[in-house]
Design an enzyme around this catalytic site. Structure first.
Site, PDB file in Angstrom:
ATOM      1  N   ASP A 185      -1.299 -31.900   1.887  1.00 51.94           N
ATOM      2  CA  ASP A 185      -0.521 -32.722   2.827  1.00 51.94           C
ATOM      3  C   ASP A 185      -0.903 -34.198   2.770  1.00 51.94           C
ATOM      4  O   ASP A 185      -0.698 -34.947   3.735  1.00 51.94           O
ATOM      5  CB  ASP A 185      -0.689 -32.199   4.260  1.00 51.94           C
ATOM      6  CG  ASP A 185       0.247 -31.041   4.560  1.00 51.94           C
ATOM      7  OD1 ASP A 185       1.234 -30.869   3.824  1.00 51.94           O
ATOM      8  OD2 ASP A 185      -0.014 -30.308   5.527  1.00 51.94           O
ATOM      9  N   LYS A 188       1.313 -37.096   4.155  1.00 47.98           N
ATOM     10  CA  LYS A 188       1.612 -37.307   5.576  1.00 47.98           C
ATOM     11  C   LYS A 188       1.084 -38.634   6.093  1.00 47.98           C
ATOM     12  O   LYS A 188       1.513 -39.097   7.155  1.00 47.98           O
ATOM     13  CB  LYS A 188       1.046 -36.150   6.407  1.00 47.98           C
ATOM     14  CG  LYS A 188       1.876 -34.880   6.304  1.00 47.98           C
ATOM     15  CD  LYS A 188       1.375 -33.813   7.258  1.00 47.98           C
ATOM     16  CE  LYS A 188       2.279 -32.574   7.210  1.00 47.98           C
ATOM     17  NZ  LYS A 188       1.794 -31.515   8.114  1.00 47.98           N
ATOM     18  N   HIS A 237       4.340 -27.563  -2.848  1.00 44.34           N
ATOM     19  CA  HIS A 237       3.930 -26.451  -1.992  1.00 44.34           C
ATOM     20  C   HIS A 237       4.952 -26.104  -0.921  1.00 44.34           C
ATOM     21  O   HIS A 237       4.802 -25.087  -0.232  1.00 44.34           O
ATOM     22  CB  HIS A 237       2.547 -26.721  -1.364  1.00 44.34           C
ATOM     23  CG  HIS A 237       2.533 -27.767  -0.295  1.00 44.34           C
ATOM     24  ND1 HIS A 237       2.648 -29.109  -0.562  1.00 44.34           N
ATOM     25  CD2 HIS A 237       2.407 -27.663   1.060  1.00 44.34           C
ATOM     26  CE1 HIS A 237       2.587 -29.787   0.566  1.00 44.34           C
ATOM     27  NE2 HIS A 237       2.442 -28.946   1.572  1.00 44.34           N
ATOM     28  N   ASP A 266      -0.986 -22.150   3.377  1.00 44.40           N
ATOM     29  CA  ASP A 266      -0.670 -23.195   4.347  1.00 44.40           C
ATOM     30  C   ASP A 266       0.151 -22.638   5.508  1.00 44.40           C
ATOM     31  O   ASP A 266      -0.095 -22.966   6.677  1.00 44.40           O
ATOM     32  CB  ASP A 266       0.085 -24.323   3.640  1.00 44.40           C
ATOM     33  CG  ASP A 266       0.347 -25.517   4.546  1.00 44.40           C
ATOM     34  OD1 ASP A 266      -0.528 -25.833   5.380  1.00 44.40           O
ATOM     35  OD2 ASP A 266       1.407 -26.154   4.399  1.00 44.40           O
TER      36      ASP A 266
END
Length: 336
Positions: A185, A188, A237, A266
């Site tokens: 991630d 982000k 992902h 995740d």
């Protein structure tokens, strides 16, 4: 100030421990000793250790079992292990490698060879420690705008490593996904915090903004060969096996294997964590969503082989979540 390396020497015979101390202590190494596998594992729990020198032939718990326990524990698996034995056979070397040993030395010890192996393995460990630290530091920047904690990114790495091992992937793949899945991630950091921390579900335009984090993550990670694995994870992902994912709608085996593994890891951890707009799910509820669907998430989104593995080993996910569970907080601050 020069670093003092701590070496744990494990052998049930005093003579062998004295010999190692005679060879290593004059060079500035700090030696810790243990005369059983149980004592060695207790020392590793209580003390910082840079290297383990481990005899194979010990009563109760032999070196193979001790090494296996060291390498299967997320808290100690990074510590290099040199196995030492008088049984200098191909089978013993293979068993040592299978247990996770980094090096193998035969008895009687050759002092020059021992010192060279110790020096080289500690130098390599320092390099890998620096690389690992930088990866985790990079991964932690993704938390700046998000509600997830560092334990989330670590758990995703550990879940992914478990799945990779069940798939029969090589050790290098397993260790790489354990580390670089933490970058999933990364992008982000580019998403406005008011969106990621919104008190309620996102509207369509906000969701489209969040979806950009995959491409942002790949862009931030860049093109260094050692980070190519993490870049593929960050980018893909959120792709889905049935082709309904993002950012490019890849389908089936078009999606990189490492991204397919991280996808389910995740999702599981996201379900276990609370959000402003949803409560945390317990283990069984999270498993039900993944294996049966809930309207937004469907089993068809995951690689069928990886989903089958998840169904078989989900108790391991529960145990790992509990082991690496986040500390309780009040208003975002940890309780002491």
């Amino acid at each position: 100030m020069e670093k003092i390396y701590k070496i744990l020497c494990v052998d049930d015979e005093d003579f062998n421990l004295d010999l190692l101390e005679t060879i290593l202590s004059p060079l500035g190494y700090e030696l810790l000793t243990a005369q059983s596998g149980k004592a060695a594992l207790e020392t590793l729990t209580a003390r910082h250790v840079d290297l383990v020198l481990l005899d194979i032939n010990m009563p109760e718990m032999d070196g193979y079992e001790v090494c296996g326990k060291i390498k299967s524990d997320p808290q100690t698996r990074h510590i290099p292990v040199i196995m030492i034995t008088s049984l200098d056979s191909r089978d013993n070397k293979l068993r040592s490698i299978e247990a996770g040993a980094d090096e193998f030395l035969g008895k009687p010890l050759d002092q020059s060879e021992l010192l060279l192996r110790v020096k080289n393995i500690l130098a390599a460990r320092d390099y890998e420690d620096t690389f690992t630290y930088l990866i985790h530091a990079l991964a932690r920047t993704s938390e700046a705008n998000d509600m997830d904690t560092g334990n989330h990114i670590l758990r995703v790495g550990e879940y992914s490593a478990i799945i990779a091992r069940e798939l029969g992937m090589p050790e290098k793949f397993i260790e790489t996904i354990r580390l670089q899945a933490t970058l999933h991630d990364m992008g982000k950091v580019h998403i406005p915090s008011h969106i990621l921390k919104k008190d309620g579900r996102l509207n369509e335009s906000e969701m489209e903004e969040v979806k950009k984090h995959s491409a942002f993550g790949a862009m931030i990670i860049g093109d260094h060969p050692r980070l190519a694995f993490g870049k593929r994870i960050a980018l893909s992902h959120h792709e889905k096996w049935d082709g309904t994912g993002y950012p490019t709608g890849l389908k089936g085996e078009e999606i990189p294997l490492e991204a397919r593994i991280v996808a389910i890891a995740d999702c599981y951890d996201a379900l276990r964590n609370s959000r402003i707009y949803k409560p945390r799910y317990d283990h069984w509820a999270a498993c039900k969503v993944i294996t049966e669907g809930d309207g937004r998430l469907q089993p068809e989104h995951f690689d069928p082989q990886i989903l089958a593995i998840f169904k078989r080993i989900e108790p391991m996910f529960a145990a790992l979540y509990d082991k690496l569970k986040d500390a309780p907080t009040v208003n975002g601050n940890p309780l002491h």
